[in-house]
Write a protein that holds these residues in place. Structure first.
Motif, mmCIF file in Angstrom:
data_model
loop_
_atom_site.group_PDB
_atom_site.id
_atom_site.type_symbol
_atom_site.label_atom_id
_atom_site.label_comp_id
_atom_site.label_asym_id
_atom_site.label_seq_id
_atom_site.Cartn_x
_atom_site.Cartn_y
_atom_site.Cartn_z
ATOM 1 N N LEU A 71 32.883 -5.520 -20.153
ATOM 2 C CA LEU A 71 34.037 -4.612 -20.091
ATOM 3 C C LEU A 71 35.332 -5.383 -19.867
ATOM 4 N N TYR A 72 35.268 -6.402 -19.032
ATOM 5 C CA TYR A 72 36.443 -7.230 -18.747
ATOM 6 C C TYR A 72 36.929 -7.898 -20.036
ATOM 7 N N ILE A 73 35.995 -8.486 -20.783
ATOM 8 C CA ILE A 73 36.339 -9.164 -22.037
ATOM 9 C C ILE A 73 36.883 -8.162 -23.058
ATOM 10 N N GLU A 74 36.272 -6.993 -23.115
ATOM 11 C CA GLU A 74 36.748 -5.938 -24.021
ATOM 12 C C GLU A 74 38.206 -5.585 -23.714
ATOM 13 N N SER A 75 38.528 -5.498 -22.435
ATOM 14 C CA SER A 75 39.893 -5.191 -22.007
ATOM 15 C C SER A 75 40.859 -6.311 -22.397
ATOM 16 N N LEU A 76 40.428 -7.566 -22.208
ATOM 17 C CA LEU A 76 41.280 -8.697 -22.597
ATOM 18 C C LEU A 76 41.551 -8.675 -24.096
ATOM 19 N N LYS A 77 40.518 -8.408 -24.875
ATOM 20 C CA LYS A 77 40.675 -8.356 -26.337
ATOM 21 C C LYS A 77 41.640 -7.262 -26.751
ATOM 22 N N SER A 78 41.518 -6.083 -26.134
ATOM 23 C CA SER A 78 42.395 -4.969 -26.519
ATOM 24 C C SER A 78 43.846 -5.247 -26.152
ATOM 25 N N ASP A 79 44.072 -6.094 -25.154
ATOM 26 C CA ASP A 79 45.433 -6.477 -24.755
ATOM 27 C C ASP A 79 45.886 -7.779 -25.409
ATOM 28 N N ASN A 80 45.080 -8.299 -26.337
ATOM 29 C CA ASN A 80 45.371 -9.567 -27.022
ATOM 30 C C ASN A 80 45.624 -10.719 -26.050
ATOM 31 N N LEU A 81 44.829 -10.777 -25.003
ATOM 32 C CA LEU A 81 44.940 -11.844 -24.010
ATOM 33 C C LEU A 81 43.827 -12.864 -24.230
ATOM 34 N N PRO A 82 44.049 -14.106 -23.816
ATOM 35 C CA PRO A 82 43.013 -15.132 -23.987
ATOM 36 C C PRO A 82 41.781 -14.810 -23.141
ATOM 37 N N ILE A 83 40.637 -15.220 -23.650
ATOM 38 C CA ILE A 83 39.375 -14.982 -22.947
ATOM 39 C C ILE A 83 38.939 -16.284 -22.282
ATOM 40 N N PRO A 84 38.994 -16.329 -20.950
ATOM 41 C CA PRO A 84 38.566 -17.546 -20.255
ATOM 42 C C PRO A 84 37.047 -17.708 -20.332
ATOM 43 N N SER A 85 36.602 -18.939 -20.159
ATOM 44 C CA SER A 85 35.163 -19.193 -20.094
ATOM 45 C C SER A 85 34.914 -20.314 -19.090
ATOM 46 N N ASP A 86 33.660 -20.551 -18.825
ATOM 47 C CA ASP A 86 33.269 -21.611 -17.889
ATOM 48 C C ASP A 86 32.928 -22.913 -18.606
ATOM 49 N N ASP A 87 33.257 -23.010 -19.890
ATOM 50 C CA ASP A 87 32.875 -24.177 -20.678
ATOM 51 C C ASP A 87 33.358 -25.504 -20.097
ATOM 52 N N ASN A 88 34.536 -25.542 -19.526
ATOM 53 C CA ASN A 88 35.089 -26.788 -18.982
ATOM 54 C C ASN A 88 35.061 -26.826 -17.462
ATOM 55 N N LEU A 89 34.218 -26.007 -16.876
ATOM 56 C CA LEU A 89 34.142 -25.901 -15.431
ATOM 57 C C LEU A 89 33.182 -26.942 -14.870
ATOM 58 N N LEU A 90 33.624 -27.638 -13.853
ATOM 59 C CA LEU A 90 32.766 -28.555 -13.108
ATOM 60 C C LEU A 90 32.485 -27.905 -11.760
ATOM 61 N N GLU A 91 31.246 -27.964 -11.328
ATOM 62 C CA GLU A 91 30.889 -27.325 -10.069
ATOM 63 C C GLU A 91 30.290 -28.346 -9.126
ATOM 64 N N TYR A 92 30.709 -28.260 -7.875
ATOM 65 C CA TYR A 92 30.185 -29.134 -6.845
ATOM 66 C C TYR A 92 30.251 -28.382 -5.529
ATOM 67 N N ASN A 93 29.209 -28.464 -4.723
ATOM 68 C CA ASN A 93 29.201 -27.828 -3.414
ATOM 69 C C ASN A 93 29.540 -28.861 -2.351
ATOM 70 N N LEU A 94 30.504 -28.542 -1.513
ATOM 71 C CA LEU A 94 30.868 -29.413 -0.405
ATOM 72 C C LEU A 94 30.271 -28.859 0.868
ATOM 73 N N GLN A 95 29.704 -29.720 1.666
ATOM 74 C CA GLN A 95 29.135 -29.316 2.943
ATOM 75 C C GLN A 95 30.087 -29.751 4.049
ATOM 76 N N ILE A 96 30.485 -28.802 4.874
ATOM 77 C CA ILE A 96 31.414 -29.066 5.969
ATOM 78 C C ILE A 96 30.669 -28.820 7.280
ATOM 79 N N THR A 97 30.757 -29.765 8.189
ATOM 80 C CA THR A 97 30.129 -29.605 9.498
ATOM 81 C C THR A 97 31.106 -28.894 10.407
ATOM 82 N N ASN A 98 30.642 -27.803 10.982
ATOM 83 C CA ASN A 98 31.465 -27.011 11.893
ATOM 84 C C ASN A 98 31.245 -27.553 13.308
ATOM 85 N N ALA A 99 32.283 -28.142 13.862
ATOM 86 C CA ALA A 99 32.162 -28.744 15.191
ATOM 87 C C ALA A 99 32.280 -27.730 16.294
#
Length: 76
Positions: A48-76
């Motif tokens: 539905l989100y993509i359908e809305s973007l298309k109807s408004d002629n807006l660019p459709i983002p994707s995760d194609d260039n996304l890098l993911e990394y989890n950082l672990q933080i120690t809570n003192a």
């Protein structure tokens, strides 16, 4: 047909069920009572989100260039 991939984040809620966030699609949030329902609802919300973007002629983002990394933080 162009295939788009999106990363979803699922958070288990204390009262039950799962809230789903789609980081690449700002404000695209869904909920399901079970993990399977949450994933199904996320797919519907993304479509539905993509359908809305298309109807408004807006660019459709994707995760194609996304890098993911989890950082672990120690809570003192």
């Amino acid at each position: 047909m162009n295939v788009l991939n999106y990363r979803i984040l699922l958070r288990e809620e204390p009262e039950g069920g799962f809230t789903v966030f789609v980081p690449s699609l700002e404000g695209c949030i869904s909920y399901g009572k079970t993990l399977n329902e949450a994933k199904k609802k996320a797919k519907e919300a993304i479509e539905l989100y993509i359908e809305s973007l298309k109807s408004d002629n807006l660019p459709i983002p994707s995760d194609d260039n996304l890098l993911e990394y989890n950082l672990q933080i120690t809570n003192a």
